[in-house]
Design a protein around this motif. Structure first.
Motif, PDB file in Angstrom:
ATOM      1  N   ALA A 220      -1.306  -9.590  -2.756  1.00 20.40           N
ATOM      2  CA  ALA A 220      -2.498 -10.042  -2.040  1.00 20.40           C
ATOM      3  C   ALA A 220      -2.697 -11.558  -2.156  1.00 20.40           C
TER       4      ALA A 220
ATOM      5  N   ALA B  86      -7.289  -1.328  -0.253  1.00 21.53           N
ATOM      6  CA  ALA B  86      -7.772  -2.652   0.150  1.00 21.53           C
ATOM      7  C   ALA B  86      -8.531  -3.301  -1.007  1.00 21.53           C
ATOM      8  N   GLN B  87      -9.277  -2.518  -1.760  1.00 22.59           N
ATOM      9  CA  GLN B  87     -10.021  -3.101  -2.880  1.00 22.59           C
ATOM     10  C   GLN B  87      -9.080  -3.433  -4.037  1.00 22.59           C
ATOM     11  N   GLN B  88      -8.051  -2.637  -4.212  1.00 22.25           N
ATOM     12  CA  GLN B  88      -7.063  -2.988  -5.246  1.00 22.25           C
ATOM     13  C   GLN B  88      -6.451  -4.346  -4.950  1.00 22.25           C
ATOM     14  N   ALA B  89      -6.197  -4.607  -3.661  1.00 21.61           N
ATOM     15  CA  ALA B  89      -5.606  -5.887  -3.275  1.00 21.61           C
ATOM     16  C   ALA B  89      -6.533  -7.036  -3.656  1.00 21.61           C
ATOM     17  N   ARG B  90      -7.837  -6.776  -3.612  1.00 22.74           N
ATOM     18  CA  ARG B  90      -8.772  -7.826  -3.994  1.00 22.74           C
ATOM     19  C   ARG B  90      -8.947  -7.884  -5.503  1.00 22.74           C
TER      20      ARG B  90
ATOM     21  N   ARG C  16      -9.888 -12.187 -10.514  1.00 25.45           N
ATOM     22  CA  ARG C  16      -8.703 -12.937 -10.919  1.00 25.45           C
ATOM     23  C   ARG C  16      -9.036 -13.947 -12.017  1.00 25.45           C
TER      24      ARG C  16
ATOM     25  N   ILE D 265       0.189  -4.519  -5.778  1.00 26.07           N
ATOM     26  CA  ILE D 265      -0.675  -4.771  -4.630  1.00 26.07           C
ATOM     27  C   ILE D 265      -1.451  -6.066  -4.840  1.00 26.07           C
TER      28      ILE D 265
ATOM     29  N   PHE E  57       0.835  -1.204   0.000  1.00 25.20           N
ATOM     30  CA  PHE E  57       0.000   0.000   0.000  1.00 25.20           C
ATOM     31  C   PHE E  57       0.869   1.253   0.000  1.00 25.20           C
TER      32      PHE E  57
END
Lengths: 576, 185, 279
Positions: free
Chosen positions: A383, C180-184, A413, A379, A359
Motif C-alpha cells: 500500500a 482495504a483497511q489492512q492496506a491502510r 504507520r 498488503i 488482496f
C-alpha cells in the motif's frame, strides 16, 4: 418513426397538475410546478443531472412517495384517474412495475424463479398458476433455463433480466426503470435497452426510463424526453428537438458523441434528419463539414518512452484451482501513465488489481514494482507503493471527521503528530478538501466522499493509484469533476490505473487501454483503436463508439484518427 | 412509551441483514483478547446496535437466526441454549428502541448509559440464566459446570456489547440527518 | 466469488428428494428425541440411525472432516472438564456408586460418572449427523416456506430467507473492507495494544455496518413495490407438497420418538436409565 401527436387521442395514464413535493428532511421542495401527462403506450425518457429531482419524480409514480418517503405534496398526481394520495403503495404497484437501479437490492429471492415469483407470492397466487406464470415471463426475458440459479451465479445483466421479469410478472401496464444502465458493461447495457424496447412493443406497455446516459438509451427510439433540473421540467420534447437545442449542455447532460462532433464541425443540426437515431441519422448533405473539420484539426501524438513502474510476468490466479481467472498475464505499466483496464463483468479486471495490491494470493508469476519483486510484500507494505480505491466510498470511510479519515493510514504507520499534520494538510490541499478539513464526512456529497477516500490513500504517497469504477453512477458534472481531479494527480506524476465499464471515460482520459477477456489480455493499445475494432468489441462485450459510425458516414478513411482528434478537441473546449 | 411501529418491512429487512452480519462477524472476525489464546466475540455489540435502531423483536430475531445459522455452518448443528442466550441479549438491549430516537441523529450520554445498563442486564439474563439452564435441561449437566461457562461468556460479552454498541450508536447518530436541515447552496 | 450457504449440494438421494417441510419436521423430532432421553440404548440406536441417514444422503465425508475434528476435540475437552467440575455428578443422578479409581481428594472415578459422561457425549454425537443431514440436503429456498408451514409467521420466514440471501453479499463486503483497511494499516492482531485494537475493530465495523444499513432502505422499498406486506399470508414458490415418501419418513421419525418416550415413561420410569442397579 411513430407520430407523437397521435398520442393525444390516447388515454392519459399519469397526470401531474401543478405538482410539488418537499421531503420532511429538506428545507425546500425537491419538485415544484410539475405539469405532465403521460399517455398509454408511450415510451418516455426522464433525464437530468444528479440532484435534479428526476428520481424523486420516479418515486412519485410508483408510490414510494408519499408512502415510504413522507413529505408535503402540493397539486395533484393521478394514476389512471385515481388521485395518488387516495391509493397506497400496493395499489400503485398494480399500475406501475418498477425496476430499481441496484439489481442486488431488488433481487430478494434465493433463486431466479423464486425472485420472479415474489410479487405473486405476496398476492397469494396458488402454486400451479405461479409456476406457469413464472415460466412464461422468464421466457420473455430469455431466462427460462436459469430458474434454479442462485443470484451469486448470475452476471449483472442476467440479474437485471430477472428483476425485469419480476416487475412484469404481475402485469402492471406501466414499467418504470430507474437508471437501468448503471453497473452494466456496455454491450449488456445495449441489450438491456433493446429488451426494454421489445417488451414495450410486444406487450403494449407504457415505459418510463430514468437515466442520465442519454446516448445509450437513444440506442432505441423513445417518444418523448423530459429534461428535469432544479426540481422542475425544463423541456418536454421529442429526442430530435432536444438534441438540436442547447438545453442539454446548459443542464450538464452529455449529448451523444456524434452530435457533439457535429457541433464542433458547425453542422446545422436543424437540417439533419432523425438526429436521435444512432444508426439512421442523416446529415443531409453536410458530411463535408465534418470531414473538413477533421482535416483542419487533425494532429498526431507521438508516444513517449517511459520507465516501467509495474511489471507483471506470467501471472496466474484462480479461486478454486480449476478455473483460471487470470491465465498467464504479462503486463508492463509505465511511470506517469493514465490507463484503463476494460472487459466484461467477471473477465478478471478486478482480480488483476487485487493480485497487484496483494488482496489475493497469486498462484504463479512475478510482480515487480520498479525493479523490486513484491511477491512477498504484505498488503500494508504494498500500500505504500500502490494505492487501491474501492468503488463504493462508503465501504472505506470509517471515521466521522475528514482529518481523522485521511490521517488513519499514517497513524498506523507510526508517524509523529507534526509529520502527520503536515502530510494530511498537503494531501487535503491537493485534493481540494483543505477548506473542509474540520467537516464531518456525512455532510459531503458522493463525489467529495470519493475524494476523501482517494486522499486517504494518497496520503501514503503511493506512486501508483488503482481505482475501481471511479465514476460509477455519477452524472456528467460529477464524472468530469472526478476525472479532472484524477488528471491533475496524473500530471503530478502519479500513475493511474482505472478499472471501468465506461467507454467515454476510457476514450477521453486514458492514453492506453488494456482489454481483458476470460483471464487473458487480448489487446493493449489506445482506446480509440479498441473501440473501432469490431472483433475486440464483440469479444470483450464493449460497444462501438458512435464517432466511428460518424466517421464512416462522412467518408473519413481513418476513424481512429478522427476519434483521437475529437477527444483532443473536446479537452480544449472543456468548460472545466 | 412512544408509539413506534413494531415490525415493518424495513424492520424485517434490517433484521435479515443484521442476522447476515451476525453470521459474518461470528465466522470471520477473530479479535485476540487480553487473555492468551482466546478471542473477543464482537458480534453482540453489533446485535445490540441493531436492537437500538430496529427494536427488541429485531434484536431478538438477529440473535436467534444469526446464531442458529452460524452454529449450523460451523458445527453442523446449533447449541440451542446458547442460541436462546443470543436472542435474549438482542431483546433486552433492543428495549432501548423505545427510549431513544437514533434515526433522527440523537444519541446522548444518557442514552449511552441506558444502553449499557440494558446490555449488561441482557447479557446477565442470557449467560447466567438462560444458556446454563438450557444446557442443564438439555444435557442434564451439573449447574456449577454450566454456570462457570456462562460466567466466562458473561464477562467478555457484557464488556464488548457495551463498548462496541455505544461506539457504533455515536458514530451512526452522526451520519443521520436532522429534519428540515438539508439545503442546497 | 461464489459462496453457497450450507454448501448445499444438489444430489438425487432419497433424502434430497424429501420436501423441505418433511426434513424440518424430522430434524425437530429427532432433536427432541435426543434431548428427552438419557438412555444409552436409545442413544446408541439414535446414533446408528443418524449415521445411516448420513450415509444415504451421500454427503462426502471430506466436506465435514474438519468440523468433525473440531467436534471431537470439543467433546474430549468437555468430558474432562465435566469430571473436574463435578466428579460425583453421575453418582448423584443415578443413585448408585461403584468406584473404579481415585485420583485423590474428591476426584474419585466411578462407573456411574463414566456412564453419565459417555451418555452426554453420545447425545452430542447424535446431534451432529442429524444437523449435517438437514443442512446439507435442504435447499435454502425451501427452508423459509417449510418454517411457514409449521406455523412460524410469514414475516419471520421472510427474514430468514433474506438472511440467507444476503449472507454472501455481506461476507463479500466484509472481505473487501477488511482488505482495504489492512492496506491502510488496520491491524487487529496481537501486535497492537488492546485500546488500539478496539479502535481498529471500529474502523472495520463502521464501514461494514453503515454500508449494510444503506441497503436496508433500498431492499425494503424494492419489496414494498412488489407488494410485500399487502396481506399477512403469502404463498411460497419453492414449496414442495408432501409425497408418499415424505409421509413415510415422518411416520418413521414419529414412531422412534414415541418408542423412546414410552421407554422413559413406562419402562425405565425415569430420565436416566441405570444399568448398575443390582451390581
Amino acid at each position: 418513426m411513430e407520430m407523437t401527436n397521435t398520442t393525444i387521442n390516447k388515454r392519459a395514464v399519469i397526470e401531474f397538475n401543478d405538482f410539488s413535493f418537499q421531503y420532511d428532511s429538506q428545507k425546500r421542495p425537491t419538485l415544484h410546478d410539475v405539469n405532465l401527462t403521460i399517455y398509454e403506450g408511450e415510451k418516455i425518457l426522464i433525464i437530468g443531472p444528479s440532484g435534479s429531482g428526476k428520481s424523486t419524480l420516479g418515486n412519485c409514480l410508483n408510490g414510494l412517495i408519499p408512502f415510504a418517503y413522507p413529505g408535503k405534496i402540493g397539486g395533484s398526481v393521478k394514476l389512471y384517474g385515481h388521485d395518488l394520495t387516495s391509493l397506497n403503495i400496493f395499489k400503485c404497484s398494480q399500475y406501475v412495475g418498477t425496476v430499481l437501479q441496484d439489481a442486488d437490492s431488488q433481487f430478494v429471492g434465493l433463486s431466479v424463479g423464486e425472485d420472479i415469483a415474489f410479487e405473486l407470492e405476496n398476492d397469494n397466487v396458488p402454486l400451479e398458476t405461479m409456476h406457469h406464470k413464472v415460466r412464461e415471463v422468464a421466457g420473455i426475458v430469455d431466462m427460462a433455463s436459469f430458474l434454479q440459479r442462485s443470484p451469486f451465479e448470475l452476471s449483472g445483466g442476467q440479474k437485471q433480466r430477472a428483476c425485469l421479469a419480476g416487475a412484469m410478472v404481475a402485469d402492471a401496464p406501466v414499467l418504470l426503470f430507474d437508471e437501468p444502465l448503471a453497473n452494466l458493461d456496455p454491450s449488456t447495457g445495449k441489450s438491456a435497452i433493446e429488451l426494454i424496447d421489445t417488451i414495450a412493443k410486444q406487450r403494449n406497455k407504457t415505459v418510463i426510463i430514468i437515466e442520465h446516459r442519454l446516448e445509450d438509451v437513444l440506442h432505441r427510439h423513445v417518444d418523448r424526453i423530459l429534461l428535469i433540473n432544479h426540481g422542475t421540467i425544463l423541456a418536454d420534447m421529442t429526442p430530435d428537438e432536444l438534441l438540436c437545442s442547447d438545453l442539454l449542455e446548459q443542464n450538464g447532460i452529455r449529448e451523444p458523441l456524434y452530435v457533439a462532433a457535429m457541433r464542433y464541425a458547425d453542422v446545422d443540426l436543424s437540417q439533419t434528419k432523425h438526429l436521435s437515431d444512432d444508426t439512421h441519422y442523416d446529415l443531409n448533405g453536410q458530411q463535408h463539414l465534418v470531414k473538413s473539420w477533421y482535416q483542419a484539426n487533425r494532429s498526431v501524438v507521438q508516444p513517449i518512452e517511459k520507465e516501467a513502474v509495474l511489471t507483471i510476468n506470467d501471472l496466474c490466479f484462480s479461486y478454486d484451482g480449476i478455473h483460471p481467472i487470470l491465465d498467464h498475464v504479462d503486463l508492463t505499466i509505465h511511470q506517469g501513465e493514465m490507463m484503463a483496464i476494460v472487459g466484461k463483468n467477471g473477465a478478471g479486471k478486478s482480480t488483476l488489481s487485487k493480485c497487484i495490491v496483494g488482496f489475493e494470493k497469486i498462484d504463479g508469476g512475478t510482480i515487480f514494482y520498479k525493479d523490486l519483486c513484491i511477491n512477498d510484500w504484505t498488503i500494508k507494505e504494498r500500500a505504500n507503493a500502490i494505492g487501491y480505491v474501492l468503488q463504493n466510498p462508503n465501504q472505506m470511510i470509517c471515521k466521522t471527521m475528514i482529518y481523522d479519515e485521511v490521517a488513519l493510514g499514517l497513524l498506523s504507520r507510526g508517524y509523529d503528530k507534526d509529520t502527520i499534520e503536515t502530510k494530511v494538510y498537503d494531501t487535503l490541499k491537493i485534493c481540494g478538501l483543505y477548506e473542509y478539513r474540520n467537516w464531518p464526512i456525512c455532510a459531503l456529497s458522493y463525489g467529495q466522499k470519493k475524494r476523501v477516500t482517494i486522499a486517504s490513500i494518497l496520503v501514503l504517497e503511493p506512486s501508483v493509484l488503482i481505482l475501481d469504477e471511479p465514476t460509477a453512477g455519477q452524472d456528467y458534472r460529477h464524472y468530469s469533476e472526478i476525472m479532472e481531479f484524477l488528471t491533475t494527480l496524473n500530471d503530478r506524476g502519479i500513475t493511474i490505473i482505472l478499472i471501468t465499464h465506461d467507454m467515454h471515460l476510457m476514450l477521453e482520459y486514458t492514453d492506453r487501454c488494456v482489454v481483458i477477456t476470460d483471464g487473458k489480455i487480448i489487446a493493449d493499445t489506445a482506446g480509440s483503436v479498441v473501440l473501432s475494432d469490431p472483433r475486440l468489441i464483440e469479444k470483450a462485450y464493449l460497444k462501438r463508439t458512435s464517432l466511428y459510425d460518424l466517421a464512416q458516414k462522412c467518408d473519413i478513411n481513418d476513424p481512429v484518427a478522427f476519434i483521437d482528434t475529437f477527444i483532443r478537441h473536446e479537452h480544449k473546449e472543456s468548460p472545466l | 412509551m412512544s408509539k413506534k411501529p413494531l415490525f415493518t418491512t424495513k424492520t424485517l429487512v434490517g433484521t435479515g441483514l443484521g442476522a447476515a452480519l451476525f453470521i459474518v462477524l461470528t465466522m470471520f472476525v477473530k479479535v485476540p483478547s487480553p487473555i492468551p489464546n482466546t478471542t473477543i466475540n464482537i458480534t453482540y455489540g453489533v446485535e445490540a446496535f441493531f436492537g437500538v435502531v430496529f427494536g427488541p423483536i429485531a434484536g431478538g430475531l438477529i440473535g436467534l437466526i444469526g446464531h442458529t445459522i452460524s452454529d449450523s455452518l460451523m458445527w453442523g448443528t446449533p447449541s440451542w441454549a446458547w442460541v436462546a442466550g443470543s436472542a435474549v441479549v438482542g431483546i433486552v438491549s433492543g428495549l432501548c428502541y423505545y427510549f431513544m430516537d437514533i434515526e433522527s441523529g440523537k444519541f446522548s450520554v444518557k442514552d449511552a448509559v441506558i444502553l449499557c445498563v440494558l446490555s449488561v442486564l441482557g447479557n446477565a439474563i442470557a449467560w447466567l440464566l438462560v444458556a446454563p439452564a438450557g444446557d442443564m435441561i438439555q444435557y442434564a449437566q451439573p449447574w456449577d459446570y454450566v454456570f462457570a461457562q456462562g460466567l466466562m461468556a458473561f464477562g467478555s460479552n457484557a464488556i464488548t456489547t457495551c463498548v462496541l454498541s455505544v461506539l457504533l450508536c455515536f458514530a451512526y447518530s452522526k451520519t443521520r440527518v436532522k429534519k428540515g436541515s438539508l439545503d442546497i447552496e | 466469488m461464489k459462496i453457497k450457504l450450507f454448501s448445499y449440494n444438489q444430489l438425487d438421494t432419497l433424502i434430497h428428494q424429501l420436501s423441505g417441510l418433511t426434513k424440518l419436521l424430522c430434524f425437530l423430532i429427532m432433536i427432541f428425541t435426543v434431548i428427552l432421553t438419557y438412555d444409552i440404548r436409545v442413544l446408541l440406536f439414535m446414533l446408528a440411525f443418524a449415521i445411516v441417514c448420513f450415509r444415504i444422503s451421500k454427503i462426502p465425508f471430506d466436506q465435514v472432516k474438519l468440523i468433525f475434528g473440531y467436534i471431537l476435540v470439543f467433546l474430549l475437552f468437555d468430558f474432562v472438564l465435566s469430571f473436574v467440575f463435578a466428579p460425583q455428578y453421575g453418582v448423584e443422578v443415578l443413585g448408585t456408586r461403584h468406584e473404579i479409581f481415585s485420583f485423590g481428594g474428591p476426584f474419585v472415578l466411578t462407573w456411574e460418572e463414566l456412564y453419565y459422561l459417555s451418555c452426554k457425549t453420545m447425545k452430542y454425537l447424535c446431534m451432529f449427523p442429524v444437523g449435517f443431514v438437514f443442512f446439507f440436503t435442504t435447499n435454502p429456498s425451501e427452508f423459509a416456506s417449510s418454517l411457514n408451514h409449521i406455523g412460524v409467521s410469514a414475516k419471520i420466514c421472510t427474514t430468514v430467507a433474506l438472511t440467507m440471501r444476503y449472507f454472501p453479499d455481506v461476507s463479500r463486503d466484509y472481505t473487501n473492507i477488511s482488505l482495504a483497511q489492512q492496506a491502510r494499516g488496520i491491524d487487529m492482531s496481537r501486535k497492537e495494544k488492546l485500546g488500539r485494537r478496539i479502535k481498529n475493530v471500529m474502523a472495520l465495523l463502521a464501514p461494514l455496518i453503515f454500508s449494510t444499513m444503506d441497503r436496508v432502505d433500498a431492499i425494503a422499498n424494492a419489496m414494498s413495490l412488489r407488494g410485500y406486506g399487502k396481506t399477512k399470508k403469502r404463498t411460497w414458490y419453492s414449496f414442495r407438497a408432501l409425497q408418499r415418501n415424505d409421509y413415510l419418513a415422518l411416520a418413521v421419525c414419529i414412531v422412534i420418538f414415541v418408542i423412546s418416550l414410552s421407554i422413559r415413561l413406562f419402562v425405565t420410569k425415569s430420565y436416566f436409565y441405570n444399568p448398575f442397579i443390582g451390581w
